[in-house]
Design an enzyme around this catalytic site. Structure first.
Site, PDB file in Angstrom:
ATOM      1  N   ASP A  42       0.824  -1.210   0.000  1.00 37.44           N
ATOM      2  CA  ASP A  42       0.000   0.000   0.000  1.00 37.44           C
ATOM      3  C   ASP A  42       0.857   1.259   0.000  1.00 37.44           C
ATOM      4  OD1 ASP A  42      -2.552  -0.847  -0.267  1.00 37.44           O
ATOM      5  OD2 ASP A  42      -3.192  -0.449   1.782  1.00 37.44           O
ATOM      6  N   ASP A  99      -7.355  -6.602  13.846  1.00 43.37           N
ATOM      7  CA  ASP A  99      -6.959  -7.918  14.348  1.00 43.37           C
ATOM      8  C   ASP A  99      -7.802  -8.334  15.549  1.00 43.37           C
ATOM      9  OD1 ASP A  99      -5.929  -5.906  15.892  1.00 43.37           O
ATOM     10  OD2 ASP A  99      -3.838  -6.516  15.702  1.00 43.37           O
TER      11      ASP A  99
END
Length: 682
Positions: A260, A413
């Site tokens: 990214d 997460d």
């Protein structure tokens, strides 16, 4: 009149006795006789004088050496103090005001608190030197205007201000004790695991050789290995190299480099690295998103939407600075065999730069406790813990079952771990499988990381609270997730740490009617710090700095918790933790010298063979980058002055433990506020 002969003899005898103390007079049985034994003085041994002289000479040299060491110590202290003063002046002069955010709001609040504390201190100093601390004046007996004001202040303080402060103090003490009991239970659980040697055991093991010894190629499941990264040019080589050297059949593994990066030169470097590993026969693909929505969660979500993912059973995730050992998949994937309820196998982090500076040493204490105690105990007893975002293997079916990666928080997460647990999936933690990674070495990077780690859970708790209540898991699991996982360890801990030690403690110095016991200030925190350091025994010399630094970090954690709970804009900011690539350049040179890749099943620093040309490009890119500098943190500086002012007030009240705690805690805030604890940029 002449003296008798006996008198003259007596005088002579006395003189002789005085000259020689070794003369002995014996009186026998017969009174008519006296026996006199005259002994010569003992001869002086010349060696004794030599020994005595040598000993004195050695002592003089020893004292001279000690004096020089003492003088050099004072000189070092003086130079260090001058260096700190110059550094403080330079950083104050170069400081830029903070932007309007939740941190700026907290700074304004603390600045107002500081003004009140300084005024109270001036008031108390005047009263002390007036002698009013011996006999506090009453309103009726007051004569002078200042005395009248002080008498009114005493009455208002005792009747209206101290009671609510004492109530808040009692609440925080109760929360503190509850959290301490929770910490103690976790430590006892860890001791029980060590004592009984409890650990997850896989139903099978893969041999050292990939194929043979009764194991076929089809016995290895299809695994995707994902490496999400964003502008991390310092560490991309070592992570890609370590993943490509995993001991797993190449036909059964696909590496996804999820880039990214917004910087074009970094994209080209990573793409070139991927091409070189493709030429070596590794199945590796490069993916770059043009629209970077959702940060890491969006990156992982886009990668899982690829058509070929349906052919794979497991996915391993590693952040850009992680270097898994070669046998990582051989130690983690077998646990899924025959355990269809297992969704995640999480492994431990190991740190390549834990001894780099004081900041990394203190981080190592925290994370060692987190992995050794929290993750291991929760994994063994309840099969649930927060996914650490990296160094773990997921069952792809479990990811799809709980809805996949969501972009609603900055802790994707933890979000997916909570949803998977609510769907009935189980987790396993392997404490003996370690992946090398880096700790942030600058306080700025660490502060941003902690802000994200503590604002995200509050966002998640607000979003999934009713989902927890509506889920089909047992009431015990719901209670554990709400009260222990979220409230106690994510909300109450930063709340009472900041409120108790940074607000209530200094206030009780100016409101003596409200009492904060010494065991709350010193003894219980000391015991808790010892428990935290047990998993990292080499860090015992840093127990006092650790305790003081954790109280300092409570400011950042409290602000992050409030930001996430009340949806401030700063809680949605994602900042990539800065890495320095401590293990990449040296290994790259070592590879260039050896000319071959080293495969090892032990934890080691590894990197790819991208060549010294790429290294020179990387070095040039570093030099051309933005100049780094240490910052000045105004919130910490303001709190330092509050605590130091409170320490002066406690000195007037002769409160020893409170005085020393406030003094050293204030000094710690000064050190952190001047950015002197982590990486120093000259």
């Amino acid at each position: 009149m002449s003296r008798s002969q006996n008198e003259e003899f007596q005088q002579w005898w006395n003189k002789q006795r005085d000259r020689n103390n070794h003369d002995v007079l014996y009186a026998g049985d017969d009174e008519a006789f006296l026996t006199v034994e005259i002994r010569t003085p003992a001869t002086v041994d010349p060696d004794k004088d030599r020994i005595r002289t040598r000993t004195v000479r050695q002592l003089s040299r020893l004292y001279l050496l000690k004096f020089k060491q003492l003088a050099s110590s004072f000189l070092w202290i003086g130079n260090s103090f001058l260096y700190l003063v110059r550094t403080a002046n330079r950083r104050i002069a170069n400081d830029n005001p903070p932007s309007v955010s939740s941190s700026a709001r907290l700074y304004r609040l603390i600045k107002g608190f500081l003004v009140v504390v300084v005024l109270l201190l001036c008031f108390e100093l005047a009263a002390y030197f007036k002698g009013w601390h011996f006999t506090p004046p009453s309103v009726a007996s007051a004569e002078v205007a200042v005395e009248v004001v002080y008498a009114w202040w005493l009455e208002i303080r005792a009747s209206y201000l101290a009671p609510p402060l004492q109530s808040l103090t009692n609440v925080c003490i109760v929360l503190f004790l509850i959290q301490s009991v929770d910490r103690l239970v976790l430590v006892l659980g860890c001791f029980w695991i060590k004592l009984r040697r409890i650990k997850p055991v896989a139903s099978m093991e893969y041999p050292t050789k990939l194929v043979g010894e009764g194991v076929r190629l089809e016995d290895y499941p299809m695994v995707i290995v994902q490496i999400p990264m964003c502008n991390e040019k310092e560490v991309y080589q070592q992570s890609i190299g370590a993943v490509c050297m995993l001991d797993w059949p190449r036909e059964r593994m696909l590496v996804q480099v999820l880039d990214d990066s917004s910087e074009l030169d970094v994209q080209q470097l990573i793409k070139a690295e991927v091409q070189k590993w493709q030429q070596r026969g590794v199945r590796i693909v490069y993916r770059h998103r043009l629209i970077r929505t959702g940060y890491k969660a969006g990156n992982l979500k886009a990668a899982m939407n690829c058509e070929y993912v349906k052919d794979y059973e497991f996915v391993a995730i590693f952040d850009a600075d992680f270097q898994p050992p070669a046998d990582f998949l051989k130690k983690t994937v077998p646990h899924f065999k025959g355990n269809e309820e297992l969704a995640l196998v999480q492994t431990r982090w190991a740190f390549v730069n834990k001894d780099e500076n004081l900041l990394t040493r203190l981080q190592n204490i925290n994370l060692s406790f987190h992995f050794e105690v929290e993750q291991q105990v929760n994994g063994v007893f309840i099969n649930f813990f927060g996914f650490n975002g990296t160094a773990g293997v997921w069952r792809i079916k479990a990811l799809e079952d709980c809805g996949g990666w969501l972009e609603r928080t900055t802790v994707e997460d933890m979000d997916i771990a909570v949803r998977a647990h609510l769907c009935g999936w189980k987790f396993i933690y392997l404490n003996d499988v370690k992946c090398l990674c880096e700790l942030p070495e600058s306080y700025e990077a660490y502060k941003k990381q902690q802000y994200r780690w503590h604002s995200g859970p509050m966002q998640l708790f607000r979003l999934c609270f009713f989902d927890i209540l509506r889920s089909k898991v047992s009431a015990a699991k719901k209670a554990n997730m709400i009260f222990l996982f979220f409230l106690l360890r994510k909300l109450i801990l930063p709340f009472y740490s900041f409120t108790l030690f940074c607000v209530i403690l200094p206030l009780t110095m100016f409101f003596p009617e409200a009492n904060l016991p010494s065991w709350v200030v010193c003894y219980i925190p000391g015991i808790m710090s010892i428990l935290n350091i047990i998993p990292a025994p080499r860090s015992f010399p840093f127990i006092v700095p650790y305790l003081l630094f954790e109280n300092t970090m409570s400011v950042t954690k409290f602000g992050a918790m409030i930001s996430g709970l009340f949806k401030f804009d700063s809680s949605y900011e994602w900042v990539v933790t800065k890495k320095l690539g401590r293990s990449s350049e040296a290994d790259l040179v070592a590879y260039a010298e050896s000319g071959s890749l080293v495969e090892s099943t032990t934890i080691q620093r590894s990197s790819s063979d991208s060549g010294l040309t790429e290294l020179s490009k990387l070095g040039a890119a570093k030099k051309a980058g933005k100049t780094k500098r240490n910052r000045l943190y105004r919130t910490e500086i303001a709190l330092a002055f509050i605590l130091l002012a409170a320490s002066v007030r406690s000195l007037l009240s002769a409160q020893g433990i409170h005085f020393y705690f406030l003094l050293f805690q204030g000094i710690t805030f000064v050190i952190v506020g001047l950015d002197l604890i982590g990486e120093q940029v000259s």
